[in-house]
Scaffold this motif. Structure first.
Motif, PDB file in Angstrom:
ATOM      1  N   MET A  88     -10.704  -4.369   7.888  1.00  0.00           N
ATOM      2  CA  MET A  88     -11.394  -3.187   8.387  1.00  0.00           C
ATOM      3  C   MET A  88     -11.388  -2.111   7.298  1.00  0.00           C
ATOM      4  N   LYS A  89     -12.541  -1.608   6.957  1.00  0.00           N
ATOM      5  CA  LYS A  89     -12.645  -0.567   5.937  1.00  0.00           C
ATOM      6  C   LYS A  89     -12.215   0.765   6.531  1.00  0.00           C
ATOM      7  N   LYS A  90     -11.324   1.433   5.840  1.00  0.00           N
ATOM      8  CA  LYS A  90     -10.828   2.718   6.307  1.00  0.00           C
ATOM      9  C   LYS A  90     -11.696   3.839   5.766  1.00  0.00           C
ATOM     10  N   ALA A 133      -1.978   7.943  -2.168  1.00  0.00           N
ATOM     11  CA  ALA A 133      -3.084   7.327  -1.429  1.00  0.00           C
ATOM     12  C   ALA A 133      -3.918   6.414  -2.326  1.00  0.00           C
ATOM     13  N   LEU A 134      -4.133   6.833  -3.564  1.00  0.00           N
ATOM     14  CA  LEU A 134      -4.919   6.022  -4.498  1.00  0.00           C
ATOM     15  C   LEU A 134      -4.266   4.664  -4.727  1.00  0.00           C
ATOM     16  N   GLN A 135      -2.927   4.632  -4.727  1.00  0.00           N
ATOM     17  CA  GLN A 135      -2.215   3.362  -4.901  1.00  0.00           C
ATOM     18  C   GLN A 135      -2.449   2.426  -3.711  1.00  0.00           C
ATOM     19  N   TYR A 136      -2.778   2.995  -2.558  1.00  0.00           N
ATOM     20  CA  TYR A 136      -3.051   2.220  -1.350  1.00  0.00           C
ATOM     21  C   TYR A 136      -4.556   1.945  -1.183  1.00  0.00           C
ATOM     22  N   GLY A 137      -5.359   2.484  -2.104  1.00  0.00           N
ATOM     23  CA  GLY A 137      -6.801   2.324  -1.979  1.00  0.00           C
ATOM     24  C   GLY A 137      -7.416   3.201  -0.901  1.00  0.00           C
ATOM     25  N   ILE A 138      -6.750   4.297  -0.569  1.00  0.00           N
ATOM     26  CA  ILE A 138      -7.217   5.214   0.473  1.00  0.00           C
ATOM     27  C   ILE A 138      -7.728   6.488  -0.196  1.00  0.00           C
ATOM     28  N   PHE A 172       4.654  10.309   3.850  1.00  0.00           N
ATOM     29  CA  PHE A 172       3.261   9.922   3.648  1.00  0.00           C
ATOM     30  C   PHE A 172       3.123   8.404   3.513  1.00  0.00           C
ATOM     31  N   LYS A 173       4.073   7.763   2.834  1.00  0.00           N
ATOM     32  CA  LYS A 173       4.030   6.300   2.716  1.00  0.00           C
ATOM     33  C   LYS A 173       4.215   5.640   4.085  1.00  0.00           C
ATOM     34  N   LYS A 174       5.052   6.211   4.937  1.00  0.00           N
ATOM     35  CA  LYS A 174       5.201   5.684   6.303  1.00  0.00           C
ATOM     36  C   LYS A 174       3.865   5.786   7.036  1.00  0.00           C
ATOM     37  N   HIS A 232      -2.817  -0.526   8.807  1.00  0.00           N
ATOM     38  CA  HIS A 232      -2.737  -1.606   9.808  1.00  0.00           C
ATOM     39  C   HIS A 232      -3.389  -1.233  11.135  1.00  0.00           C
ATOM     40  N   LEU A 233      -4.045  -0.090  11.185  1.00  0.00           N
ATOM     41  CA  LEU A 233      -4.749   0.307  12.418  1.00  0.00           C
ATOM     42  C   LEU A 233      -5.878  -0.656  12.729  1.00  0.00           C
TER      43      LEU A 233
END
Length: 186
Positions: free
Chosen positions: A1-3, A23-28, A176-178, A185-186
């Motif tokens: 699912m694209k966030k 966030a950039l490290q998570y691709g967000i 923020f990482k939490k 995973h939403l």
């Protein structure tokens, strides 16, 4: 699912930069909404952000995150705690150092409560970092009480660290990482 892009309500560009780097490290992708926070006075950071999140969601009607952080000093019975922003404006760093003058117990911790709100829920994520209060202010890279807080495992204050290094220790990065682990995973 694209966030979709995550909207962060803050007037503090440095806080946003710290979160954005993670966030950039998570691709967000993050975007900043610069609005004054509706901040109640409460004894718990979680209550402060829960209230602000519900107010902002009712105005913006879209998912957002916001956070509040506090500095809790052991020798001062947890002061300033959830009143950190007010104490920064009134006593500032020199006032805290004056209160700590001659104090041997310099133990302290920073805590962040981050709220995520959408149409279904308000979820709170917290992070803490333990350390000590420096004898004097050092560094110019941080904000708030960063020049007097030395995290465990470092000899530097937060204000002496680049964002990448601060994020290895910081209370905000932990919370923020939490949130990001939950969000992806939403």
């Amino acid at each position: 699912m694209k966030k979709e892009e995550v909207k962060v309500v803050t007037g503090n560009k440095r806080k946003f930069e710290e979160m954005n780097q993670i966030a950039l490290q998570y691709g967000i992708k993050l975007s900043m909404i610069n609005l004054p926070k509706f901040e109640i006075q409460a004894d718990r950071l979680e209550d402060v952000v829960r209230h602000a999140a519900s107010v902002f969601y009712s105005i913006l009607n879209e998912p957002i995150i916001l956070e509040d952080s506090g500095l809790f000093i052991e020798a001062l019975n947890g002061f300033p705690g959830p009143y950190t922003k007010f104490v920064k404006k009134t006593l500032d760093i020199n006032g805290i150092l004056k209160l700590m003058k001659g104090e041997k117990n310099r133990n302290a911790y920073f805590k962040t409560a981050l709220a995520y709100v959408n149409e279904n829920e308000i979820r709170i994520f917290t992070g803490e970092v333990y350390g000590k209060i420096a004898e004097e202010a050092r560094g110019n890279k941080g904000f708030g009480f960063d020049p007097i807080f030395i995290p465990e495992g470092s000899e530097k204050t937060f204000a002496e660290m680049e964002i990448e290094e601060k994020n290895k220790y910081s209370h905000r990065s932990k919370a923020f990482k939490k949130f990001l682990d939950y969000y992806i995973h939403l």
